[in-house]
Design a protein around this motif. Structure first.
Motif, PDB file in Angstrom:
ATOM      1  N   PHE A   1     -30.328  46.711  16.795  1.00  0.00           N
ATOM      2  CA  PHE A   1     -30.700  45.796  17.881  1.00  0.00           C
ATOM      3  C   PHE A   1     -29.676  44.674  18.054  1.00  0.00           C
TER       4      PHE A   1
ATOM      5  N   GLU B   1     -40.734  36.714  19.908  1.00  0.00           N
ATOM      6  CA  GLU B   1     -41.138  37.849  20.750  1.00  0.00           C
ATOM      7  C   GLU B   1     -40.459  39.130  20.304  1.00  0.00           C
ATOM      8  N   HIS B   2     -39.151  39.055  20.098  1.00  0.00           N
ATOM      9  CA  HIS B   2     -38.404  40.239  19.668  1.00  0.00           C
ATOM     10  C   HIS B   2     -38.921  40.769  18.339  1.00  0.00           C
ATOM     11  N   GLN B   3     -39.107  39.855  17.378  1.00  0.00           N
ATOM     12  CA  GLN B   3     -39.528  40.299  16.056  1.00  0.00           C
ATOM     13  C   GLN B   3     -40.916  40.935  16.085  1.00  0.00           C
TER      14      GLN B   3
ATOM     15  N   LEU C   1     -40.457  44.447  17.706  1.00  0.00           N
ATOM     16  CA  LEU C   1     -39.748  45.371  16.818  1.00  0.00           C
ATOM     17  C   LEU C   1     -40.620  45.741  15.620  1.00  0.00           C
TER      18      LEU C   1
ATOM     19  N   TRP D   1     -30.810  39.530  26.564  1.00  0.00           N
ATOM     20  CA  TRP D   1     -30.268  39.806  25.223  1.00  0.00           C
ATOM     21  C   TRP D   1     -28.946  40.555  25.374  1.00  0.00           C
TER      22      TRP D   1
ATOM     23  N   HIS E   1     -33.730  35.461  30.846  1.00  0.00           N
ATOM     24  CA  HIS E   1     -34.847  36.005  30.077  1.00  0.00           C
ATOM     25  C   HIS E   1     -36.175  35.799  30.799  1.00  0.00           C
TER      26      HIS E   1
ATOM     27  N   TYR F   1     -38.019  33.620  22.391  1.00  0.00           N
ATOM     28  CA  TYR F   1     -37.553  35.014  22.453  1.00  0.00           C
ATOM     29  C   TYR F   1     -37.395  35.627  21.077  1.00  0.00           C
TER      30      TYR F   1
ATOM     31  N   GLN G   1     -33.352  46.617  13.109  1.00  0.00           N
ATOM     32  CA  GLN G   1     -32.847  45.299  13.459  1.00  0.00           C
ATOM     33  C   GLN G   1     -31.328  45.304  13.580  1.00  0.00           C
TER      34      GLN G   1
ATOM     35  N   ALA H   1     -39.036  41.968  27.754  1.00  0.00           N
ATOM     36  CA  ALA H   1     -38.808  41.171  26.548  1.00  0.00           C
ATOM     37  C   ALA H   1     -37.337  41.134  26.168  1.00  0.00           C
ATOM     38  N   PHE H   2     -36.603  42.195  26.510  1.00  0.00           N
ATOM     39  CA  PHE H   2     -35.189  42.290  26.141  1.00  0.00           C
ATOM     40  C   PHE H   2     -34.256  41.688  27.199  1.00  0.00           C
TER      41      PHE H   2
END
Length: 572
Positions: free
Chosen positions: A173, A295-297, A300, A252, A274, A292, A170, A248-249
């Motif tokens: 990221f 989604e990111h969590q 990851l 960001w 996005h 988002y 994280q 997904a990224f």
């Protein structure tokens, strides 16, 4: 490696788990051997000691000697927060007509890493910091890395080095250095830039060992069988997983003052850039219009907790500390510990302990037969040499000697944080066996041995003569080539094959002795049992003199250099 003798267990461990013994410290042969009644007990006690280093309230590993050296006035950025680094060295780092300070943080950390490796008692932690710097490699002089490198080193790598892998992932990221280095700052819908998504899967988590090829589609990937870690998840990844993660990224990025916005370096999402469509990464499905952050969590989490990531990290750790081809049983054991402790705050500590203490028979870490299957990379060789000769050298910024040192060392190809591709410096023995890397590492050591040894100069960086006189003998009668070679072989290598005769009778001792006894005709030898400065004509000047024709002080330093350049010293 030819003519390499197997050392005692303590020497093997100290060269694998740190940067070699350092006399008079807890990272010495004597201190290791005092930890238990046998090698197994000593290894367990030592590993547990090294895996629980002293820390300050912020969680940073501390060592009094290192702290005193890094408190030098030439270090000015190490205590700065990320916010201070961004403002001082990014926003104001290149003022018109003012001093250029953008790269001061990277310049200080690339020097501090030598100080820490040379003087810290926590050698295993320093090895792990280096391991993670290479695992999450960023070129240190990159656009947004250089001004914030103190924070990357301290807050991302070192603070998580023995902690939880998901937490470290994280932190990477959220880093502007990573987002810029791997181009996610320009990753936007409707198209996408897959660079970061590919590397976070291929290098940072599952690794290429879990790549199933370009021809498979996601629905064709078999699931992990019931009863195994990650049961029901896809066994590996395909290109479609990379593309879905890249989507997904999208958007960001980080605040860098674009279009009149804030210039803080803080990561954030640009909603208009996005991709809000549904996505599937390694069997983790998210519906369209999922926030988002959620989604990111989820993605990851899936990357960090996939058993393929456990296998990848376990294999890399085993290659670093055991061998280039570690036993599969050992890798499987370590991977299982990594996966079972995936939620633990000290997951990496537990994993490393499992690697170092697990007895998988031949080829496991405690098998001393591993000695010599790895070689010291240039950084390890130079730092090991500094430790072996008790060098007193605080490498720092804005210092002529430090600049000379760094200029020589960079030619070895192993300058800290100077690997430009995202895969980090190779950990393969064969890569470093080329002559160029070793030659420039040895030239760096040779410079250290010679610096400040002439007349009217400061204290020598490597007090070779003082060590000889204070620890061995100040009597010219004792300064025979045989005895000098024996003393320095034992001192520099940390051991001797015979408790009485030391290294005498070994080919290495003969070569080192003959270097010291060579006459000026380069063919004949002085009597190797006659003391330097205590012999016949041509051998009347003492060891501390450096005049023609024998240049004894230079030759003494050269003799020590020959030991530090030998295959015996270079083996791990």
């Amino acid at each position: 490696m030819r003519q390499v003798l197997t050392p005692p267990f303590a020497v093997y461990v100290l060269n694998r788990l740190g940067y070699g013994p350092r006399r008079g410290t807890p990272f010495s042969v004597e201190a290791f051997n005092a930890l238990g009644a046998n090698d197994d007990a000593r290894l367990t006690a030592f590993v547990d000691q090294q895996l629980n280093p002293s820390t300050n309230p912020a969680g940073d590993v501390t060592d009094p000697d290192v702290a005193a050296r890094l408190a030098h006035e030439n270090y000015t950025t190490l205590g700065k927060t990320f916010e201070q680094l961004w403002q001082d060295h990014e926003v104001n780092g290149n003022p018109s007509g003012g001093p250029y300070t953008r790269d001061l943080p990277i310049r200080e950390i690339e020097r501090a890493v030598f100080v820490r490796a040379t003087y810290s008692r926590w050698g295993l932690f320093e090895q792990m910091a280096d391991f993670w710097h290479n695992h999450f490699n960023i070129y240190g002089y990159d656009r947004y890395a250089a001004p914030t490198w103190v924070s990357w080193d301290r807050d991302v790598i070192r603070r998580n080095a023995l902690g939880n892998f998901r937490s470290m992932l994280q932190a990477t990221f959220d880093s502007p250095a990573m987002l810029y280095y791997l181009d996610n700052y320009i990753n936007r819908a409707p198209s996408f830039n897959e660079n970061y998504a590919r590397e976070i899967i291929e290098l940072h988590t599952l690794g290429s060992i879990n790549y199933l090829g370009a021809n498979l589609q996601q629905h064709e990937v078999p699931d992990i069988p019931a009863g195994q870690p990650g049961a029901g998840w896809p066994v590996g990844y395909v290109d479609a997983d990379v593309y879905e993660l890249a989507r997904a990224f999208t958007g960001w990025t980080f605040h860098r003052g674009a279009s009149g916005g804030p210039n803080t370096g803080v990561a954030y999402m640009i909603p208009a850039q996005h991709d809000i469509g549904q996505k599937n990464v390694l069997g983790q499905f998210v519906a369209a219009n999922t926030p988002y952050a959620t989604e990111h969590q989820l993605f990851l989490d899936r990357l960090a907790y996939h058993p393929g990531t456990a296998r990848h990290i376990a294999l890399k750790l085993a290659r670093r500390f055991v061998s280039d081809a570690p036993p599969q049983e050992l890798v499987d054991h370590v991977a299982n510990v990594f996966w079972q402790n995936r939620m633990a705050p000290d997951q990496i500590r537990l994993t490393l302990r499992a690697l170092l203490l697990h007895d998988a028979g031949p080829g496991s870490f405690r098998d001393i037969g591993n000695f010599g299957n790895k070689v010291k990379k240039p950084f390890e060789a130079v730092v090991g040499a500094l430790r072996a000769v008790s060098a007193d050298f605080t490498i720092r910024r804005d210092d002529s000697e430090s600049n000379s040192f760094m200029d020589r060392f960079r030619r070895s190809g192993h300058r800290p944080f100077d690997w430009r591709p995202p895969d980090g410096f190779p950990d393969d023995r064969n890569y470093w066996l080329g002559g160029g890397a070793f030659v420039h590492a040895w030239r760096t050591v040779d410079w250290v041995l010679d610096e400040n040894t002439g007349s009217n100069q400061g204290d020598p960086l490597a007090p070779v003569l003082a060590i000889t006189q204070n620890e061995f003998s100040n009597s010219p009668a004792e300064h025979t080539p045989n005895k000098l070679a024996n003393f320095w072989l034992r001192r520099a290598l940390g051991w001797a094959p015979d408790p009485v005769n030391g290294w005498a009778g070994t080919p290495l001792h003969t070569a080192i002795r003959d270097f010291m006894a060579r006459n000026t005709d380069t063919v004949s030898l002085f009597n190797p049992d006659v003391g330097i400065g205590n012999g016949p004509s041509g051998n009347t000047a003492g060891l501390g003199t450096d005049g023609s024709p024998n240049y004894w002080h230079s030759r003494l330093r050269g003799m020590v250099g020959c030991i530090l350049f030998s295959p015996q010293f270079m083996a791990r």
